[in-house]
Design an enzyme around this catalytic site. Structure first.
Site, PDB file in Angstrom:
ATOM      1  N   LYS A   1       0.797  -1.230   0.000  1.00 18.49           N
ATOM      2  CA  LYS A   1       0.000   0.000   0.000  1.00 18.49           C
ATOM      3  C   LYS A   1       0.829   1.278   0.000  1.00 18.49           C
ATOM      4  CE  LYS A   1      -2.626  -2.057   3.772  1.00 18.49           C
ATOM      5  NZ  LYS A   1      -3.416  -1.716   4.964  1.00 18.49           N
TER       6      LYS A   1
ATOM      7  N   GLU B   1       1.268  -1.719  10.111  1.00 17.09           N
ATOM      8  CA  GLU B   1       1.519  -0.808   9.000  1.00 17.09           C
ATOM      9  C   GLU B   1       0.587   0.406   9.076  1.00 17.09           C
ATOM     10  OE1 GLU B   1       1.826  -1.232   4.210  1.00 17.09           O
ATOM     11  OE2 GLU B   1       1.660  -3.092   5.351  1.00 17.09           O
TER      12      GLU B   1
ATOM     13  N   HIS C   1       0.767   5.164   9.998  1.00 12.31           N
ATOM     14  CA  HIS C   1       0.108   6.311   9.368  1.00 12.31           C
ATOM     15  C   HIS C   1      -0.458   7.296  10.393  1.00 12.31           C
ATOM     16  CE1 HIS C   1       0.165   4.937   5.191  1.00 12.31           C
ATOM     17  NE2 HIS C   1      -0.157   3.738   5.614  1.00 12.31           N
TER      18      HIS C   1
END
Lengths: 342, 342
Positions: free
Chosen positions: A136, A207, A211
């Site tokens: 991603k 992951e 962010h």
């Protein structure tokens, strides 16, 4: 199209489900699979049921014991009667790659350049075929782009981000953009409920944490599982993300759909519920050839899990990648580029 | 991919807009166009602006007169400085087809087998390239399928139904189906407001009337314009259609998405308003690999006209068709089959 023979690197959730899903598709034959300690190759086609039973541990002869994922040197893939133990699983697959049209890289996202480095090994071995990942991160695309020359030299068509997101959702954006001659914005907003799927998707959660404000890939990677749990606790299980560095922007720009800066990606992950906390929606706003402004919308039902939205697209884009590869088109492609020339 | 040189048969609304739209796309060069009385060919690329001005009559030197479509032996395409008058426009294009990768057939749907017969002429001339239509009728697909052998012999990849519907909407259905391993239903529901576009789209309205209870293709074709108007009057301008014989069902089945009988197509045409009478929506209902039932949804903004939704998909599928053709894949393909291997 002729039959496609493919391999899966990694037999976690995505790898196993892809093998299973492929058995329902015509023309797709899984011929190799590996995990850290074992490799199974059968160019005539793997016995997927036996392999899945081995990697899950729920072998028929175990007397009905609840499935427990096995790991270790004699478990996982190595426990399959089709497999051999190995310390060099990826090299073993590469050694057989003359008979493999495509390789799905479904490995845990260990380090930022891990998948690009796996690709390097295939390129060095002059593998002439398709590599697919379900990543991603925007910056991984850049790392892959740096390798275009070696991909071209070998004859590799690398399809990146081919899962649910960016895969399915940027594909939807490319389709929705067809009403317009000028795109103003693409808004991708996802909801994921990950209670029962949490164990299988720790890597994804980690992951995603990268962010959040105050975190990046390096800090998230260095966190212990307990620290990850603490972050989840602090947010009452619901992590909300805005303006994510998600590859969707880069991938839509390279497909010629819009500028990267016109793409926004956000969403909500609920680690304590299987209900989606919000509806996954793609909105594409633009202007038509006759000067009207409008927004086309694609929505996934809240009942469709993240897992359910990965495998169909991944195998679809894999097949599209093989077609490009056989047509002599090498390099790096995002899902939106594999849509019909939009 | 290398540059694509394409021709347009017919310079009605769809043909003209496709030429215009292509000028904004990289790698797509219009090299030939014709209407009933004229043909223009330039293998280096047509001057689209000049040609469009000629076919519309709104030539710059006319002193600002409102655009009036021209027809007749010395008007339309023939009025272009790039064109010549002809009585055999299609044969003239075929004669130049060695340098043409794809041909968009944007001719009025005169008779049921008209487009299949046009395809026959290309096949007889051993044209090795792509033919694209924007038809909607299921039974035309059958007629094209009857010709698969001759398409294979010539090297023709025929892409059918590549416009807004079935083109864009079956593409959306193929994408939306990716969450599911089993599809229960695909519901396609369209709204068209066609007041100002009515003149340019009489053929479409006539074709739609054939779907109303008590009418079929033959009766609709034999109706005078006055009789068509009368039907529209009787319905106060709003024609509602259910269970249409629309090619979407056949095209989704051949793409492996679902059975034709699980597809329903309907919609509302309002001939007296440019506002859409209902929102164009595709709903795909199915079951995920993990046993959940859900409905994914694709909606077009009411502000996007039918015209706006034709050209992007048509050129997108044309490019996908060229890729298949160059890969040696001949025969008949629907839009959903050109999606990424889903």
């Amino acid at each position: 199209m002729h039959e496609i023979k493919f391999a899966v690197l990694g037999t976690g959730g995505i790898g196993r489900r892809t093998l299973e899903y492929a058995t329902a598709k015509d023309g797709l034959t899984p011929v190799a699979a590996c995990d850290r300690h074992g490799v199974a190759v059968d160019h005539g086609g793997l016995d997927v049921n036996e392999l899945l039973a081995a990697t899950e541990g729920n072998i028929a002869s175990d007397g009905g014991v609840t499935a427990v994922k096995q790991s270790g040197e004699t478990s996982g893939v190595a426990a399959s009667s089709q497999a051999e133990p190995t310390e060099t699983p990826i090299a073993d697959i590469i050694a057989e790659s003359d008979g493999i049209d495509a390789v799905l890289i479904a490995l845990p996202n260990l380090e930022h350049d891990f998948i690009p480095r796996v690709a390097d090994r295939f390129a060095e071995a002059e593998y002439d075929g398709v590599l697919v990942d379900v990543l991603k991160r925007s910056r991984v695309i850049d790392m892959l782009d740096d390798r275009i020359d070696s991909f071209n030299d070998a004859g590799i068509t690398f399809v990146c981000g081919a899962g649910a997101t960016p895969g399915l959702l940027t594909g939807a954006a490319a389709l929705a953009a067809q009403s317009f001659v000028d795109i103003e914005s693409v808004e991708i907003w996802w909801g994921v409920g990950l209670k029962s799927g949490y164990e299988d998707n720790r890597g994804t959660v980690r992951e995603d944490i990268a962010h959040l404000d105050g975190y990046d890939t390096e800090t998230a990677r260095s966190m212990s599982d307990a620290e990850i749990e603490q972050v989840i606790d602090e947010h009452d299980g619901r992590l909300e993300f805005t303006d994510m560095e998600h590859a969707d922007d880069v991938l839509l720009e390279r497909a010629g759909i819009c500028d990267a800066e016109d793409v926004t990606v956000g969403g909500i992950l609920d680690a304590r519920s299987d209900e989606k906390p919000t509806t996954t929606t793609v909105r594409v706003t633009g202007t038509t050839f006759d000067g009207e402004r409008g927004t086309n919308t694609f929505q996934l039902d809240d009942n469709t899990s993240m897992e359910a939205n990965v495998n169909g697209p991944a195998l679809g884009y894999l097949q599209a990648g093989v077609r490009r590869n056989r047509n002599g088109e090498y390099g790096v492609f995002g899902p939106a580029e594999l849509m019909p020339g939009f």
